[in-house]
Design an enzyme around this catalytic site. Structure first.
Site, PDB file in Angstrom:
ATOM      1  N   PRO A 189     -17.009  44.822  73.370  1.00 25.14           N
ATOM      2  CA  PRO A 189     -17.034  44.790  71.900  1.00 25.14           C
ATOM      3  C   PRO A 189     -18.227  43.997  71.356  1.00 25.14           C
ATOM      4  O   PRO A 189     -18.807  44.365  70.338  1.00 25.14           O
ATOM      5  CB  PRO A 189     -15.697  44.117  71.541  1.00 25.14           C
ATOM      6  CG  PRO A 189     -14.801  44.415  72.701  1.00 25.14           C
ATOM      7  CD  PRO A 189     -15.687  44.452  73.916  1.00 25.14           C
TER       8      PRO A 189
ATOM      9  N   GLN B  12     -28.124  74.887  58.554  1.00 26.54           N
ATOM     10  CA  GLN B  12     -28.900  75.397  57.408  1.00 26.54           C
ATOM     11  C   GLN B  12     -29.072  76.917  57.489  1.00 26.54           C
ATOM     12  O   GLN B  12     -28.935  77.623  56.485  1.00 26.54           O
ATOM     13  CB  GLN B  12     -30.276  74.706  57.392  1.00 26.54           C
ATOM     14  CG  GLN B  12     -31.054  74.901  56.116  1.00 26.54           C
ATOM     15  CD  GLN B  12     -30.416  74.161  54.935  1.00 26.54           C
ATOM     16  OE1 GLN B  12     -29.629  73.245  55.124  1.00 26.54           O
ATOM     17  NE2 GLN B  12     -30.726  74.591  53.746  1.00 26.54           N
TER      18      GLN B  12
ATOM     19  N   GLU C 261     -25.736  55.721  76.195  1.00 26.43           N
ATOM     20  CA  GLU C 261     -26.727  55.492  77.282  1.00 26.43           C
ATOM     21  C   GLU C 261     -27.913  54.685  76.749  1.00 26.43           C
ATOM     22  O   GLU C 261     -29.040  54.870  77.188  1.00 26.43           O
ATOM     23  CB  GLU C 261     -27.282  56.790  77.873  1.00 26.43           C
ATOM     24  CG  GLU C 261     -26.384  57.718  78.599  1.00 26.43           C
ATOM     25  CD  GLU C 261     -25.680  57.236  79.839  1.00 26.43           C
ATOM     26  OE1 GLU C 261     -24.462  57.463  79.908  1.00 26.43           O
ATOM     27  OE2 GLU C 261     -26.287  56.651  80.744  1.00 26.43           O
TER      28      GLU C 261
HETATM   29  C1  LIG Z   1     -18.543  58.153  72.407  1.00 21.66           C
HETATM   30  C2  LIG Z   1     -19.091  56.966  73.157  1.00 21.66           C
HETATM   31  C3  LIG Z   1     -18.987  56.935  74.548  1.00 21.66           C
HETATM   32  C4  LIG Z   1     -19.453  55.820  75.250  1.00 21.66           C
HETATM   33  N1  LIG Z   1     -19.260  55.746  76.603  1.00 21.66           N
HETATM   34  C5  LIG Z   1     -19.537  54.594  77.250  1.00 21.66           C
HETATM   35  C6  LIG Z   1     -19.159  54.411  78.627  1.00 21.66           C
HETATM   36  O1  LIG Z   1     -18.594  55.312  79.271  1.00 21.66           O
HETATM   37  N2  LIG Z   1     -19.419  53.219  79.222  1.00 21.66           N
HETATM   38  C7  LIG Z   1     -20.025  52.197  78.560  1.00 21.66           C
HETATM   39  O2  LIG Z   1     -20.228  51.143  79.160  1.00 21.66           O
HETATM   40  N3  LIG Z   1     -20.412  52.321  77.258  1.00 21.66           N
HETATM   41  C8  LIG Z   1     -20.171  53.498  76.603  1.00 21.66           C
HETATM   42  N4  LIG Z   1     -20.517  53.633  75.257  1.00 21.66           N
HETATM   43  C9  LIG Z   1     -21.157  52.524  74.575  1.00 21.66           C
HETATM   44  C10 LIG Z   1     -22.585  52.804  74.132  1.00 21.66           C
HETATM   45  O3  LIG Z   1     -23.438  52.806  75.230  1.00 21.66           O
HETATM   46  C11 LIG Z   1     -22.940  51.770  73.059  1.00 21.66           C
HETATM   47  O4  LIG Z   1     -22.236  52.155  71.889  1.00 21.66           O
HETATM   48  C12 LIG Z   1     -24.422  51.682  72.796  1.00 21.66           C
HETATM   49  O5  LIG Z   1     -25.099  51.137  73.896  1.00 21.66           O
HETATM   50  C13 LIG Z   1     -24.745  50.835  71.553  1.00 21.66           C
HETATM   51  O6  LIG Z   1     -24.032  49.624  71.563  1.00 21.66           O
HETATM   52  P1  LIG Z   1     -23.222  49.184  70.236  1.00 21.66           P
HETATM   53  O7  LIG Z   1     -22.375  50.348  69.839  1.00 21.66           O
HETATM   54  O8  LIG Z   1     -22.548  47.905  70.528  1.00 21.66           O
HETATM   55  O9  LIG Z   1     -24.310  49.025  69.128  1.00 21.66           O
HETATM   56  P2  LIG Z   1     -25.187  47.690  68.829  1.00 21.66           P
HETATM   57  O10 LIG Z   1     -25.798  47.213  70.097  1.00 21.66           O
HETATM   58  O11 LIG Z   1     -24.355  46.747  68.044  1.00 21.66           O
HETATM   59  O12 LIG Z   1     -26.318  48.299  67.918  1.00 21.66           O
HETATM   60  C14 LIG Z   1     -26.148  48.523  66.509  1.00 21.66           C
HETATM   61  C15 LIG Z   1     -27.477  49.012  65.960  1.00 21.66           C
HETATM   62  O13 LIG Z   1     -28.484  48.001  66.170  1.00 21.66           O
HETATM   63  C16 LIG Z   1     -29.576  48.557  66.867  1.00 21.66           C
HETATM   64  N5  LIG Z   1     -30.161  47.555  67.768  1.00 21.66           N
HETATM   65  C17 LIG Z   1     -29.509  46.720  68.632  1.00 21.66           C
HETATM   66  N6  LIG Z   1     -30.387  45.971  69.308  1.00 21.66           N
HETATM   67  C18 LIG Z   1     -31.616  46.338  68.888  1.00 21.66           C
HETATM   68  C19 LIG Z   1     -32.938  45.949  69.204  1.00 21.66           C
HETATM   69  N7  LIG Z   1     -33.187  45.027  70.138  1.00 21.66           N
HETATM   70  N8  LIG Z   1     -33.969  46.553  68.551  1.00 21.66           N
HETATM   71  C20 LIG Z   1     -33.735  47.509  67.623  1.00 21.66           C
HETATM   72  N9  LIG Z   1     -32.510  47.926  67.287  1.00 21.66           N
HETATM   73  C21 LIG Z   1     -31.475  47.353  67.908  1.00 21.66           C
HETATM   74  C22 LIG Z   1     -29.008  49.729  67.649  1.00 21.66           C
HETATM   75  O14 LIG Z   1     -30.016  50.670  67.979  1.00 21.66           O
HETATM   76  C23 LIG Z   1     -27.996  50.274  66.639  1.00 21.66           C
HETATM   77  O15 LIG Z   1     -28.649  51.101  65.737  1.00 21.66           O
HETATM   78  C24 LIG Z   1     -20.099  54.764  74.558  1.00 21.66           C
HETATM   79  C25 LIG Z   1     -20.207  54.823  73.157  1.00 21.66           C
HETATM   80  C26 LIG Z   1     -19.696  55.885  72.464  1.00 21.66           C
HETATM   81  C27 LIG Z   1     -19.789  55.883  70.948  1.00 21.66           C
END
Ligand SMILES: Cc1cc2nc3c(=O)[nH]c(=O)nc-3n(C[C@H](O)[C@H](O)[C@H](O)COP(=O)(O)OP(=O)(O)OC[C@H]3O[C@@H](n4cnc5c(N)ncnc54)[C@H](O)[C@@H]3O)c2cc1C
Length: 379
Positions: free
Chosen positions: A130, A337, A364
């Site tokens: 989280p 579209q 990913e």
């Molecule tokens: C449907 C789904 C399936 C998934 N499956 C898996 C799985 O099987 N296993 C697993 O481990 N994870 C999984 N994930 C997790 C996924 O890899 C993460 O959601 C993703 O890496 C982004 O992390 P976050 O959601 O915490 O976003 P955050 O890291 O909180 O990012 C929020 C925003 O801030 C931006 N941001 C963050 N840091 C930076 C930076 N340094 N520079 C610029 N922008 C930045 C991001 O690009 C994004 O726009 C899954 C997610 C989803 C939605």
């Protein structure tokens, strides 16, 4: 005009033909209903397991096919062209097997790999938390050594197949040494103390379950640690390199599906007394969609061929994921579209393809993180 593939051999062409027929007969009839009801197509995955798809990249000694990525990724693209949930499921399974396959000891591989890639079992990959998404090095889940065991406690977030998986590859903290304090564990899906939360209510990819997975003092034998203590994050990042190629292939499949459906509609829909495809405004839209889709395919295949030849490919994998997922987002939006009002309804699949494309830009590693990977390579 149908898309044709260049494949290295006749056997590879036969494989793609088999997958294409399977997708048409065993997958296509179920997509709309499963995605609408949020039902994971486990029986389809079982049938793909029986066809050997869950073990395509792995060594023959353990029951795999040792298939080059150049071909295996086109299998993924072909699956995703019909059903993104299935393409993603196969690639998440491969990711969950990756650390054991690449860094397990001979004994660990002999003991577990044949079952894990045998076709009956499905894996999950637990990296995100989280409070640790783009920055997995800040994860809090711990694995504490206790005699001959490790005890894992913490919460993993967004886990594809969370609650459905038979086993999980779990990254957990074995020391406070930042990114170097993370280790990798192979955890059975039915381990006492492991529970999955209710599925997330997602915008798309609804047939694929995504859940938090809680580890409440989950005890695993120490020989279920894969690789040395502290090497977990680098193993996860290596799995993500391959995973990014997979997501590029899934994205290309989505874009191809949207392009095909838009072209078909444009050939038959008439306005002002002629098929809308005869308007330059529409045919130029289709031309751009086609060019982006072909470029996405060319980019992931270039990276895959480098990987197959043992040439570094990390930057290209990030470029392929970035470009192909952006292409999928653009092409699916343009497909809506082309269909006009019909494209905005659930009577046609293009709106679903558009919702599915969005997640390709996020998981990913978000596309912002891909830019970090690419930019860093030039420092
Ligand atoms: C449907 C789904 C399936 C998934 N499956 C898996 C799985 O099987 N296993 C697993 O481990 N994870 C999984 N994930 C997790 C996924 O890899 C993460 O959601 C993703 O890496 C982004 O992390 P976050 O959601 O915490 O976003 P955050 O890291 O909180 O990012 C929020 C925003 O801030 C931006 N941001 C963050 N840091 C930076 C930076 N340094 N520079 C610029 N922008 C930045 C991001 O690009 C994004 O726009 C899954 C997610 C989803 C939605």
């Amino acid at each position: 005009m149908t898309m044709t593939r260049l494949l290295p051999s006749r056997e590879d062409e036969d494989m793609l033909e088999t997958i294409s027929r399977f997708a048409a007969s065993e997958m296509a009839p179920h997509v709309a209903e499963n995605e609408e009801s949020g039902t994971f197509p486990r029986e389809v995955i079982g049938k793909l397991g029986a066809l050997g798809v869950l073990s395509l990249p792995h060594d023959e000694a353990y029951g795999g096919s040792a298939m080059d990525d150049e071909v295996a990724l086109q299998v993924v693209e072909e699956l995703a062209r019909t059903w993104a949930t299935v393409g993603v499921a196969v690639t998440v399974h491969w990711a969950s097997v990756h650390p054991l396959w690449k860094w397990g000891t001979d004994e660990q591989r002999k003991r577990w790999l044949p079952d894990l890639i045998g076709g009956d079992l499905l894996g999950g990959f637990c990296l995100s938390e989280p409070e640790a998404g783009s920055d997995p090095g800040s994860m809090k889940t711990t694995a504490t050594r206790d005699g001959d065991d490790y005890v894992i406690s913490g919460t993993k977030a967004w886990i594809t197949h969370g609650g459905d998986a038979d086993f999980y590859t779990v990254m957990a903290r074995t020391s406070d040494d930042g990114a170097r304090g993370i280790s990798c564990f192979l955890v059975p899906g039915d381990a006492p103390g492991l529970t999955a939360a209710l599925p997330e209510k997602k915008m798309g990819l609804t047939g694929s379950r995504t859940s938090q997975v809680q580890f409440d003092h989950v005890r695993v034998a120490a020989d279920r640690r894969i690789g040395a203590e502290g090497k977990g994050l680098s193993m996860a990042l290596d799995a993500l390199d391959t995973g990014r190629l997979c997501i590029a292939a899934v994205s290309t499949g989505l874009a191809q599906a949207a392009l095909d459906q838009a072209a078909e509609y444009a050939r038959t829909r008439e306005q002002f007394g002629q098929p809308i495809i005869d308007f330059q405004g529409v045919s130029f839209l289709l031309a751009d969609m086609s060019a982006r889709t072909s470029a996405a395919r060319a980019l992931y295949l270039d990276a895959a061929r480098r990987k197959d030849r043992g040439v570094p490919y990390t930057r290209l994998a990030a470029e392929a994921k970035l470009f192909a997922s952006d292409a999928a987002m653009g092409v699916t939006t343009d497909a809506v579209q082309v269909l006009g009002g019909a494209g905005y309804t659930k009577d046609y699949p293009v709106e679903r393809l558009m919702r599915e494309a969005k997640i390709m830009q996020i998981f990913e590693g978000t596309n912002q993180i891909q830019r970090h990977v690419i930019g860093r390579s030039y420092r």
